[in-house]
Design a protein around this motif. Sequence first.
Motif, mmCIF file in Angstrom:
data_model
loop_
_atom_site.group_PDB
_atom_site.id
_atom_site.type_symbol
_atom_site.label_atom_id
_atom_site.label_comp_id
_atom_site.label_asym_id
_atom_site.label_seq_id
_atom_site.Cartn_x
_atom_site.Cartn_y
_atom_site.Cartn_z
ATOM 1 N N PRO A 1 0.823 -1.213 0.000
ATOM 2 C CA PRO A 1 0.000 0.000 0.000
ATOM 3 C C PRO A 1 0.859 1.266 0.000
ATOM 4 C CG PRO A 1 -0.865 -1.605 1.554
ATOM 5 C CD PRO A 1 0.458 -2.130 1.102
ATOM 6 N N PRO A 2 0.308 2.400 -0.480
ATOM 7 C CA PRO A 2 1.069 3.653 -0.559
ATOM 8 C C PRO A 2 1.703 4.084 0.764
ATOM 9 C CG PRO A 2 -0.969 3.863 -1.768
ATOM 10 C CD PRO A 2 -1.039 2.554 -1.054
ATOM 11 N N GLU A 3 1.009 3.856 1.879
ATOM 12 C CA GLU A 3 1.565 4.256 3.178
ATOM 13 C C GLU A 3 2.861 3.501 3.470
ATOM 14 O OE1 GLU A 3 -1.483 3.219 2.644
ATOM 15 O OE2 GLU A 3 -2.773 4.961 3.056
ATOM 16 N N ALA A 4 2.889 2.224 3.116
ATOM 17 C CA ALA A 4 4.094 1.420 3.333
ATOM 18 C C ALA A 4 5.222 1.881 2.423
ATOM 19 C CB ALA A 4 3.791 -0.061 3.100
ATOM 20 N N VAL A 5 4.895 2.223 1.165
ATOM 21 C CA VAL A 5 5.904 2.719 0.237
ATOM 22 C C VAL A 5 6.489 4.026 0.752
ATOM 23 C CG1 VAL A 5 6.283 3.631 -2.084
ATOM 24 C CG2 VAL A 5 4.893 1.587 -1.773
ATOM 25 N N ALA A 6 5.627 4.921 1.262
ATOM 26 C CA ALA A 6 6.084 6.214 1.764
ATOM 27 C C ALA A 6 7.039 6.036 2.946
ATOM 28 C CB ALA A 6 4.892 7.067 2.168
ATOM 29 N N LYS A 7 6.679 5.176 3.881
ATOM 30 C CA LYS A 7 7.542 4.945 5.037
ATOM 31 C C LYS A 7 8.856 4.288 4.618
ATOM 32 C CE LYS A 7 4.024 4.815 8.672
ATOM 33 N NZ LYS A 7 4.634 5.638 9.730
ATOM 34 N N ARG B 1 12.179 13.453 -3.227
ATOM 35 C CA ARG B 1 10.802 13.823 -3.460
ATOM 36 C C ARG B 1 9.942 12.569 -3.457
ATOM 37 N NH1 ARG B 1 7.503 15.204 -8.030
ATOM 38 N NH2 ARG B 1 9.185 14.617 -9.436
ATOM 39 N N LEU B 2 8.927 12.586 -2.610
ATOM 40 C CA LEU B 2 8.035 11.436 -2.520
ATOM 41 C C LEU B 2 7.026 11.494 -3.645
ATOM 42 C CD1 LEU B 2 7.118 8.943 -0.901
ATOM 43 C CD2 LEU B 2 5.636 10.438 0.416
ATOM 44 N N VAL B 3 6.973 10.435 -4.455
ATOM 45 C CA VAL B 3 6.050 10.374 -5.581
ATOM 46 C C VAL B 3 5.194 9.127 -5.451
ATOM 47 C CG1 VAL B 3 5.823 10.278 -8.093
ATOM 48 C CG2 VAL B 3 7.730 11.529 -7.068
ATOM 49 N N ILE B 4 3.901 9.322 -5.366
ATOM 50 C CA ILE B 4 2.969 8.190 -5.339
ATOM 51 C C ILE B 4 2.243 8.183 -6.673
ATOM 52 C CG2 ILE B 4 0.979 7.147 -4.210
ATOM 53 C CD1 ILE B 4 3.445 7.194 -2.469
ATOM 54 N N LYS C 1 0.537 10.509 8.445
ATOM 55 C CA LYS C 1 -0.050 11.208 7.311
ATOM 56 C C LYS C 1 0.994 11.364 6.206
ATOM 57 C CE LYS C 1 -3.436 13.785 10.040
ATOM 58 N NZ LYS C 1 -3.945 15.130 10.430
ATOM 59 N N LEU C 2 0.572 11.104 4.975
ATOM 60 C CA LEU C 2 1.498 11.161 3.842
ATOM 61 C C LEU C 2 2.179 12.526 3.679
ATOM 62 C CD1 LEU C 2 -0.333 9.082 1.081
ATOM 63 C CD2 LEU C 2 1.749 8.482 2.304
ATOM 64 N N PRO C 3 1.465 13.662 3.853
ATOM 65 C CA PRO C 3 2.152 14.957 3.713
ATOM 66 C C PRO C 3 3.296 15.127 4.706
ATOM 67 C CG PRO C 3 -0.219 15.267 3.589
ATOM 68 C CD PRO C 3 0.005 13.851 4.022
ATOM 69 N N ARG C 4 3.148 14.575 5.911
ATOM 70 C CA ARG C 4 4.207 14.684 6.914
ATOM 71 C C ARG C 4 5.434 13.858 6.504
ATOM 72 N NH1 ARG C 4 5.825 18.521 10.244
ATOM 73 N NH2 ARG C 4 6.208 17.864 12.398
ATOM 74 N N ILE C 5 5.179 12.658 5.959
ATOM 75 C CA ILE C 5 6.281 11.827 5.476
ATOM 76 C C ILE C 5 6.969 12.507 4.305
ATOM 77 C CG2 ILE C 5 6.920 9.588 4.527
ATOM 78 C CD1 ILE C 5 4.478 8.394 5.894
ATOM 79 N N ALA C 6 6.166 13.095 3.401
ATOM 80 C CA ALA C 6 6.725 13.794 2.245
ATOM 81 C C ALA C 6 7.602 14.961 2.688
ATOM 82 C CB ALA C 6 5.601 14.289 1.336
#
Length: 215
Positions: free
Chosen positions: A148-154, A207-210, A193-198
């Motif tokens: 999932p996107p949250e796992a990719v971001a982390k 740069r975080l790209v989903i 939250k994704l914006p905080r990880i970004a």
Amino acid sequence: MTGREFIRKVKALGKDRGLPVRLDTSRGKGSHQTYFGSVFTVVRNPKVELKTGTFHAMCATRRRAQRSLRFIMERFEYAVALTPADEGGFVVTCRDLPQLITQGESVADALAAAADAMDEVFATYMLAKLDFPHPSKQRRDEHRVAPPPEAVAKAALYVAMRESGISNVQLARQLGVHEKEVRRLLDPHYASKLPRIAQAVALLGKRLVIGLDAA
């Protein structure tokens, strides 16, 4: 080239390359915000002449965004194999992530199970402070899967921190937060939250790209 001609040219290029082009006229009288895929620019007055460099810069930015997207997806997508089971359905395994073993009754079910299992494998790697293996080239009978996107971001933040050699305390200082907040961002089981990880990833020069790809 006027603003109107610029917009027509962007639309034609988007149609030719299969990229969405959208106009947002809510920015005020005469102002058109032009979106070319994930890139946008503001045309202040469609009647005024634009510099040719504006169009070329927008295309160049789009190419850089595509390269960033490919890097992110290639970094955290892995090829999985679906082996038919004697009882029906499929057993799912991954050459790069041997810890990933799951199953599904149909191809769709098996791939969904693979994404869920990969989420837990990512968590295991992060908690054990292991390096993520580089994804192998996909074979003809394999499918590429990402968690999932949250796992990719982390995972992206985790990798960026390891590559930069920055500590939790140092990153927390840059973010202006307590160190426990960084621990939460890295905690695979904490709903960040994704914006905080970004924001944290950006401080590390990344740069975080989903992205969204066809299934």
